[in-house]
Scaffold this active site. Structure first.
Site, PDB file in Angstrom:
ATOM      1  N   GLU A   1      -5.028  -2.512   9.473  1.00  0.00           N
ATOM      2  CA  GLU A   1      -3.607  -2.500   9.847  1.00  0.00           C
ATOM      3  C   GLU A   1      -3.440  -2.327  11.346  1.00  0.00           C
ATOM      4  OE1 GLU A   1       0.450  -0.399   8.268  1.00  0.00           O
ATOM      5  OE2 GLU A   1      -1.296   0.899   8.502  1.00  0.00           O
TER       6      GLU A   1
ATOM      7  N   SER B   1       2.006   6.760   2.864  1.00  0.00           N
ATOM      8  CA  SER B   1       2.850   7.826   3.411  1.00  0.00           C
ATOM      9  C   SER B   1       3.748   8.446   2.346  1.00  0.00           C
ATOM     10  CB  SER B   1       3.722   7.277   4.545  1.00  0.00           C
ATOM     11  OG  SER B   1       2.929   6.810   5.602  1.00  0.00           O
TER      12      SER B   1
ATOM     13  N   GLU C   1       1.088   8.520  19.755  1.00  0.00           N
ATOM     14  CA  GLU C   1       0.389   9.769  20.046  1.00  0.00           C
ATOM     15  C   GLU C   1      -0.862   9.905  19.175  1.00  0.00           C
ATOM     16  OE1 GLU C   1       4.561  10.023  21.306  1.00  0.00           O
ATOM     17  OE2 GLU C   1       3.606   9.471  19.423  1.00  0.00           O
TER      18      GLU C   1
ATOM     19  N   SER D   1       6.463  -0.504   2.472  1.00  0.00           N
ATOM     20  CA  SER D   1       6.983  -1.843   2.746  1.00  0.00           C
ATOM     21  C   SER D   1       6.713  -2.782   1.572  1.00  0.00           C
ATOM     22  CB  SER D   1       6.344  -2.408   4.018  1.00  0.00           C
ATOM     23  OG  SER D   1       6.613  -1.588   5.131  1.00  0.00           O
TER      24      SER D   1
ATOM     25  N   GLN E   1       0.834  -1.194   0.000  1.00  0.00           N
ATOM     26  CA  GLN E   1       0.000   0.000   0.000  1.00  0.00           C
ATOM     27  C   GLN E   1       0.867   1.242   0.000  1.00  0.00           C
ATOM     28  OE1 GLN E   1      -2.660  -0.001   3.346  1.00  0.00           O
ATOM     29  NE2 GLN E   1      -1.040  -0.141   4.868  1.00  0.00           N
ATOM     30  N   GLY E   2       0.561   2.164  -0.913  1.00  0.00           N
ATOM     31  CA  GLY E   2       1.300   3.404  -1.062  1.00  0.00           C
ATOM     32  C   GLY E   2       0.543   4.546  -0.420  1.00  0.00           C
TER      33      GLY E   2
END
Length: 388
Positions: A244, A130, A371, A162, A127-128
């Protein structure tokens, strides 16, 4: 008394995984571990993925005719057994995530084209999402896709992708309407990674595996590869992110390491301090709580419940627990962890602990920082208002 043990029917695929594991003696496991190291992808073995695909064990919870349509609990127990036996589970996870995206949002034609290739182990997905300037704040992404007739023209770059270098397809989140709001100007495209104009460069991380920078230069993508509606890609990607974040971020691997550590320490209780013995007991309880939280998310997903609030709980708890455990365990074992294999010895446990010591550092960042996850939990689970 509540019983969390699986009954015989639910344990069917777990037991099948145990039989497969019996086929792998130590030399076979060494070959698989060498393959994972050569690919440079965390816990990813193409050979093993193809083996379980041949056994009909990919997409267990997917509807027929592509999957088996079994309850989530059975697929969960199978995947858990796979990872606790020391096999690479990331190939199964990431490819099923690609298929799951199509089941939720794809067209009938996209499903017919891709799911059989996922189930039989032929095609691999990544998956693309970020980008160099859009990690935790994914909505600030800048990769553009402009519609020209029956095609989209894609320009931009992605980072931390990844297994892109061993994948056939990527689910690519792009901006199709720069004038729309941050949520509504996005679209999801299914992109063939062999397309002209795509360049994949390695980025090596502390854990010892490879992620990728992927560059798109006037890449032509058929408009038929649009997943969901144009401008509503965020609706598609939130399902991916929920899936995920429902993964065991270090929890399953940590349970396996804990068991191996206990075997190493057998008969050595008198050599451990009271503090370390108590600490080990606390970790075992926390690891069991992590497993039950992970199971809760899987069962909720199987019922079709919204897991966007509880998935991040599993992600935060598992990833932070993995970091705390491996730091403590490395101190218990001592210097041999830091210098594993330096003297030519084959202390596999110490070597695996050294790798996990490095790998665990990123667990609280990948898939969204702790966070960010805590903000999601407060907003989606506790329904607290946003501060902005």
């Amino acid at each position: 008394m509540m019983n969390f043990a699986a009954d015989m029917e639910d344990a069917e695929y777990r037991d099948r995984m145990r039989k497969i594991a019996d086929d792998y003696d130590w030399p076979a496991m060494q070959r698989m571990r060498a393959e994972m190291q050569s690919l440079g992808v965390e816990k990813y073995s193409i050979e093993f993925y193809q083996r379980i695909a041949k056994e009909g064990l990919v997409g267990l919870s997917w509807p027929q005719p592509y999957g088996k349509g079994v309850p989530f609990i059975r697929a969960f127990l199978f995947a858990e057994e796979l990872e606790t036996q020391g096999f690479g589970g990331y190939a199964l996870t990431t490819n099923q995530r690609g298929g799951g995206m199509l089941i939720r949002s794809g067209t009938d034609e996209q499903i017919r084209q891709h799911l059989p290739q996922v189930v039989n182990g032929t095609w691999r997905f990544c998956q693309g999402l970020s980008e160099p300037g859009a990690g935790s704040d994914l909505l600030s992404l800048k990769t553009r896709a402009v519609r020209e007739g029956d095609e989209y023209i894609v320009n931009g770059s992605k980072l931390w992708t990844s297994n892109a270098h061993i994948s056939d397809w990527t689910g690519l989140l792009v901006r199709t309407d720069p004038e729309a709001s941050r949520h509504r100007g996005l679209s999801m495209l299914l992109v063939d990674l062999k397309s002209p104009g795509i360049e994949i460069q390695p980025v090596w991380v502390m854990g010892g595996w490879r992620v990728n920078a992927v560059f798109y230069d006037n890449v032509r993508v058929p408009a038929a590869n649009l997943i969901g509606e144009e401008g509503k890609g965020w609706d598609v990607v939130t399902g991916n992110l929920d899936e995920e974040r429902a993964m065991s971020f270090g929890g399953t691997e940590t349970r396996a390491l804990a068991v191996r550590l206990i075997h190493r320490l057998e008969g050595m209780a008198d050599q451990l301090s009271e503090t370390d013995l108590e600490k080990l007991g606390h970790f075992i309880m926390e690891l069991e709580a992590d497993r039950l939280l992970y199971l809760r998310v899987a069962l909720a997903a199987g019922r079709g419940d919204d897991t966007s609030g509880i998935g991040p709980m599993s992600k935060v708890f598992g990833s932070e627990l993995a970091q705390r455990f491996i730091q403590w365990a490395a101190d218990v074992i001592g210097d041999e962890v830091l210098f594993a294999d330096a003297d030519g010895s084959e202390d596999v446990l110490a070597s695996d602990m050294e790798e996990q010591l490095r790998a665990a550092t990123v667990l609280t960042n990948i898939g969204g920082t702790s966070e960010v996850q805590r903000n999601i939990i407060s907003n989606r689970y506790f329904k607290l208002p946003r501060a902005y």
